[in-house]
Write a protein that holds these residues in place. Sequence first.
Motif, PDB file in Angstrom:
ATOM      1  N   THR A 215       0.832  -1.196   0.000  1.00  0.00           N
ATOM      2  CA  THR A 215       0.000   0.000   0.000  1.00  0.00           C
ATOM      3  C   THR A 215       0.871   1.252   0.000  1.00  0.00           C
ATOM      4  OG1 THR A 215      -0.115   0.148   2.408  1.00  0.00           O
ATOM      5  CG2 THR A 215      -1.753  -1.244   1.315  1.00  0.00           C
ATOM      6  N   GLU A 216       0.288   2.351  -0.444  1.00  0.00           N
ATOM      7  CA  GLU A 216       1.024   3.618  -0.495  1.00  0.00           C
ATOM      8  C   GLU A 216       1.598   3.969   0.875  1.00  0.00           C
ATOM      9  OE1 GLU A 216       1.812   5.575  -2.902  1.00  0.00           O
ATOM     10  OE2 GLU A 216       0.603   4.932  -4.607  1.00  0.00           O
ATOM     11  N   GLU A 299       9.469  -0.288  -5.622  1.00  0.00           N
ATOM     12  CA  GLU A 299       8.756   0.298  -4.494  1.00  0.00           C
ATOM     13  C   GLU A 299       7.308  -0.172  -4.437  1.00  0.00           C
ATOM     14  OE1 GLU A 299      10.620   1.991  -6.665  1.00  0.00           O
ATOM     15  OE2 GLU A 299      11.656   3.688  -5.730  1.00  0.00           O
ATOM     16  N   GLU A 300       6.706  -0.423  -5.590  1.00  0.00           N
ATOM     17  CA  GLU A 300       5.306  -0.844  -5.632  1.00  0.00           C
ATOM     18  C   GLU A 300       5.098  -2.165  -4.899  1.00  0.00           C
ATOM     19  OE1 GLU A 300       1.864  -1.976  -8.942  1.00  0.00           O
ATOM     20  OE2 GLU A 300       3.775  -1.120  -9.589  1.00  0.00           O
ATOM     21  N   ARG A 301       6.068  -3.042  -5.010  1.00  0.00           N
ATOM     22  CA  ARG A 301       5.960  -4.348  -4.351  1.00  0.00           C
ATOM     23  C   ARG A 301       6.886  -4.478  -3.145  1.00  0.00           C
ATOM     24  NH1 ARG A 301       5.594  -8.309  -9.732  1.00  0.00           N
ATOM     25  NH2 ARG A 301       3.544  -7.556 -10.418  1.00  0.00           N
ATOM     26  N   GLY A 302       7.675  -3.445  -2.879  1.00  0.00           N
ATOM     27  CA  GLY A 302       8.557  -3.456  -1.719  1.00  0.00           C
ATOM     28  C   GLY A 302       9.741  -4.385  -1.864  1.00  0.00           C
ATOM     29  N   LEU A 303      10.343  -4.429  -3.052  1.00  0.00           N
ATOM     30  CA  LEU A 303      11.450  -5.346  -3.316  1.00  0.00           C
ATOM     31  C   LEU A 303      12.756  -4.587  -3.537  1.00  0.00           C
ATOM     32  CD1 LEU A 303       9.791  -7.839  -5.852  1.00  0.00           C
ATOM     33  CD2 LEU A 303       9.693  -7.836  -3.342  1.00  0.00           C
ATOM     34  N   ILE A 304      13.837  -5.174  -3.062  1.00  0.00           N
ATOM     35  CA  ILE A 304      15.174  -4.663  -3.319  1.00  0.00           C
ATOM     36  C   ILE A 304      16.083  -5.865  -3.554  1.00  0.00           C
ATOM     37  CG2 ILE A 304      15.499  -4.423  -0.825  1.00  0.00           C
ATOM     38  CD1 ILE A 304      17.716  -2.391  -1.393  1.00  0.00           C
ATOM     39  N   PHE A 305      16.887  -5.788  -4.614  1.00  0.00           N
ATOM     40  CA  PHE A 305      17.777  -6.886  -4.990  1.00  0.00           C
ATOM     41  C   PHE A 305      19.210  -6.390  -5.022  1.00  0.00           C
ATOM     42  CE2 PHE A 305      20.228  -8.851  -8.469  1.00  0.00           C
ATOM     43  CZ  PHE A 305      20.276 -10.166  -8.027  1.00  0.00           C
ATOM     44  N   GLY A 306      20.111  -7.208  -4.485  1.00  0.00           N
ATOM     45  CA  GLY A 306      21.518  -6.840  -4.503  1.00  0.00           C
ATOM     46  C   GLY A 306      22.415  -8.059  -4.545  1.00  0.00           C
ATOM     47  N   VAL A 307      23.703  -7.804  -4.719  1.00  0.00           N
ATOM     48  CA  VAL A 307      24.720  -8.860  -4.718  1.00  0.00           C
ATOM     49  C   VAL A 307      25.805  -8.463  -3.723  1.00  0.00           C
ATOM     50  CG1 VAL A 307      26.454 -10.103  -6.066  1.00  0.00           C
ATOM     51  CG2 VAL A 307      24.251  -9.505  -7.114  1.00  0.00           C
ATOM     52  N   LYS A 346      11.978  -8.656   0.543  1.00  0.00           N
ATOM     53  CA  LYS A 346      10.628  -8.094   0.533  1.00  0.00           C
ATOM     54  C   LYS A 346      10.474  -7.264   1.800  1.00  0.00           C
ATOM     55  CE  LYS A 346       6.061  -7.804  -0.385  1.00  0.00           C
ATOM     56  NZ  LYS A 346       5.407  -7.473  -1.667  1.00  0.00           N
ATOM     57  N   ILE A 347      10.236  -5.962   1.613  1.00  0.00           N
ATOM     58  CA  ILE A 347      10.099  -5.053   2.747  1.00  0.00           C
ATOM     59  C   ILE A 347       8.683  -4.470   2.737  1.00  0.00           C
ATOM     60  CG2 ILE A 347      10.939  -2.929   3.810  1.00  0.00           C
ATOM     61  CD1 ILE A 347      13.652  -3.498   2.550  1.00  0.00           C
ATOM     62  N   LYS A 348       8.007  -4.604   3.851  1.00  0.00           N
ATOM     63  CA  LYS A 348       6.636  -4.109   3.974  1.00  0.00           C
ATOM     64  C   LYS A 348       6.514  -3.281   5.239  1.00  0.00           C
ATOM     65  CE  LYS A 348       1.825  -5.730   3.954  1.00  0.00           C
ATOM     66  NZ  LYS A 348       0.942  -6.928   3.894  1.00  0.00           N
ATOM     67  N   ALA A 349       6.031  -2.067   5.102  1.00  0.00           N
ATOM     68  CA  ALA A 349       5.878  -1.155   6.245  1.00  0.00           C
ATOM     69  C   ALA A 349       7.195  -0.980   6.990  1.00  0.00           C
ATOM     70  CB  ALA A 349       4.784  -1.657   7.184  1.00  0.00           C
ATOM     71  N   GLY A 350       8.305  -0.957   6.241  1.00  0.00           N
ATOM     72  CA  GLY A 350       9.611  -0.721   6.841  1.00  0.00           C
ATOM     73  C   GLY A 350      10.217  -1.924   7.533  1.00  0.00           C
ATOM     74  N   LYS A 351       9.636  -3.124   7.348  1.00  0.00           N
ATOM     75  CA  LYS A 351      10.142  -4.325   8.002  1.00  0.00           C
ATOM     76  C   LYS A 351      10.460  -5.409   6.971  1.00  0.00           C
ATOM     77  CE  LYS A 351       7.628  -3.491  12.317  1.00  0.00           C
ATOM     78  NZ  LYS A 351       8.840  -3.131  13.069  1.00  0.00           N
TER      79      LYS A 351
END
Length: 372
Positions: A215-216, A299-307, A346-351
């Motif tokens: 959610t926004e 940001e729409e799905r709360g995803l961040i990918f890294g190596v 997967k990050i949702k509501a800062g967690k």
Amino acid sequence: LWHGLGLEQLAGFDVDAGSVVDFFWQGMTSTSAKVRSRVPFGAKERVVIARLAAVGMFVAALAITGIFAGAAPSARRVDAAAGACDRACLDGFVDQYLAALLAHDPSRAPLAKDVKFTENGQILKVGDALWGTISGFGKYKFYFEDPQDGQVGFFGTIRENDVPAILAVRLKVQDQKITEIETVVPRFDNTDDKDGPEELDTMDKPNPVYAETVTEAERIPRQKMIAIVNSYFDGLEKATGKDIPFDPQCDRLNNGELTTNNHAANSPILAMGCAEQFNSGFSKFMTRIRDRRFMLFDEERGLIFGVVFFDHAGRLKTVTLTKGATFQVPPVYRKPTTLMVAELFKIKAGKILRIDAVEGWVTYGVKPGWSN
């Protein structure tokens, strides 16, 4: 720019830059010839004139919006290219890449002339390494995208000379060409992870939480996402869960194996939840987590990918846990080793709600093939 603004349908046909020039020339010469000879315009000529008018409006729109003004043209081109390729488009580039990979034929993929390719951190020529040894695909396929920056990631099961394996891929797409290819290919000879490909194929699909829209109110900017993930890696280095925002439902999957809340595993550490595991102090045998790069955000799905790279100096045989128990360091970590890890959060509501990782052994202390 024509494609980026979606004006190819206004003109009634699909074009590239060369087509515009050819069309302009043919339309002008045929139309001017008619005018000079005073021959009446037929239906075909009227279509030419209509299309020329569309092109004229397109050029006028460019002038009005300032695209010809010369302000940061390269940045505009990148944004337009990225914006024109949505999730389905980016996934399509992955499919084209995988098809070319299986065919052992780079010419079948839409590669830029100066495309950069790495496998397990090593800069290689396109067509080398897995390009020559892949023999098939498994059932598991997991796509994740960053349409804003034109990047797409993929985790999937493969067969390498008929041996089950896992593949992680990151592609960068610019101007409808693949400009960057970063791959991680774990090889599981004599390790506990050898059952990972089979476990992923049994799952068949990734956890549905990754496809859920945040959610926004629960979305956070990219820099905040990086800070959260860095707190996770800092916690592993310091052997503490303090200041790491774990969701109570947090789970982690490493090479197909559930490494949290796994009560079926023969390990008290793997039976713990994310926060409890970090607070146990088990990770003291991890020397450092370095060369952290974060390239893909959603940001729409709360995803961040890294190596990242996990270095283990190999000097500890046992670790004293926070509550006083003794943890036997697995034998594989009792020698200088480095894990290269492609990791999705997967990050949702800062967690931190979910973590999926594909990781493989590389030479201890090896430098990545990409700048940080």
